[in-house]
Design an enzyme around this catalytic site. Sequence first.
Site, PDB file in Angstrom:
ATOM      1  N   GLN A  32     -12.571 -18.582  13.276  1.00  0.00           N
ATOM      2  CA  GLN A  32     -13.211 -17.433  13.925  1.00  0.00           C
ATOM      3  C   GLN A  32     -12.232 -16.303  14.227  1.00  0.00           C
ATOM      4  OE1 GLN A  32     -13.537 -18.097  18.551  1.00  0.00           O
ATOM      5  NE2 GLN A  32     -14.035 -20.011  17.494  1.00  0.00           N
ATOM      6  N   ARG A  36     -14.867  -8.222  21.168  1.00  0.00           N
ATOM      7  CA  ARG A  36     -15.656  -7.858  22.344  1.00  0.00           C
ATOM      8  C   ARG A  36     -16.600  -6.731  21.945  1.00  0.00           C
ATOM      9  NH1 ARG A  36     -10.543  -8.991  24.267  1.00  0.00           N
ATOM     10  NH2 ARG A  36     -10.492 -10.682  25.804  1.00  0.00           N
ATOM     11  N   GLU A 101     -16.889 -14.225  16.264  1.00  0.00           N
ATOM     12  CA  GLU A 101     -17.400 -14.504  17.606  1.00  0.00           C
ATOM     13  C   GLU A 101     -17.572 -13.167  18.314  1.00  0.00           C
ATOM     14  OE1 GLU A 101     -16.043 -16.556  21.851  1.00  0.00           O
ATOM     15  OE2 GLU A 101     -14.739 -16.690  20.095  1.00  0.00           O
ATOM     16  N   ASN A 105     -19.583  -9.046  27.361  1.00  0.00           N
ATOM     17  CA  ASN A 105     -19.360  -9.107  28.801  1.00  0.00           C
ATOM     18  C   ASN A 105     -20.513  -8.395  29.485  1.00  0.00           C
ATOM     19  OD1 ASN A 105     -16.708 -10.428  28.952  1.00  0.00           O
ATOM     20  ND2 ASN A 105     -15.997  -8.624  27.840  1.00  0.00           N
ATOM     21  N   HIS A 139      -8.491  -5.215  10.614  1.00  0.00           N
ATOM     22  CA  HIS A 139      -9.874  -5.370  10.179  1.00  0.00           C
ATOM     23  C   HIS A 139     -10.165  -6.821   9.843  1.00  0.00           C
ATOM     24  CE1 HIS A 139      -7.497  -4.759   6.436  1.00  0.00           C
ATOM     25  NE2 HIS A 139      -8.289  -5.709   5.970  1.00  0.00           N
ATOM     26  N   MET A 170      -6.843   3.387  -3.076  1.00  0.00           N
ATOM     27  CA  MET A 170      -7.268   2.116  -3.664  1.00  0.00           C
ATOM     28  C   MET A 170      -8.744   2.195  -4.006  1.00  0.00           C
ATOM     29  SD  MET A 170      -5.278  -0.753  -1.409  1.00  0.00           S
ATOM     30  CE  MET A 170      -3.487  -0.799  -1.338  1.00  0.00           C
TER      31      MET A 170
END
Length: 220
Positions: A32, A36, A101, A105, A139, A170
């Site tokens: 994982q 947030r 994940e 909050n 990222h 790229m």
Amino acid sequence: MACRKISQDAFDAREYFAAKPDSATKEYVMQQTMFRIKDPKRSLDFYTKVLGMQLITAAEFPQWGFTVFYVGYPPEKDLGPVPPKDEDRFAYCMKVPGCVELTWNHGSEAEEAELVYNTGNSDATGSANGEKVRGGFGHIGITVPDVYEACQRFKDMGAEMHKSPNSGGMKGLAFVKDPDGYLVEVLPLGKGFPFPTQETDCCGVSVSGGSGYSDNSKKS
């Protein structure tokens, strides 16, 4: 980031390529990455509807004021389908590589600002003096059968493209932003570098257009 042959003048990594895996860690899984998030609905809409991940499991911790949602692409050929019972989902999820994940909050969804967490990419969000932070995080990434087709889908569904497939130095890879500003790299599944390209991408950039590479962590 796309990988090319590493110059030995930069760093000699041959010993790491040649090293045998430690048998003590053979069953370890990179399971994982945690983000947030401000608002669970907008994040789950993006990850499940736009990127096509599944919500595998979720858990609420009211005593600590947060809820977590695990999304990903379960390898059902190896693990079978996601269990229907809540009590079985977490154990299943812990076998799925590369989950995200999403940590909510409680109360952050009511904050006035659209973005409330620093993404690590030369971002001023959350800094005490309003100056951009040279962050270390960059990222996450997904692979898709056709980068150009996927990015057209993302754009049509309202996602913000940070880099379209033909922009930048790229070609044939892209970056899309999630609702909190975190970057998701989009790479071609099973293809080597240089990547397949098309003449025009979802943002109308020609394959001969775009600018060179820039380091997001150093942008001012």
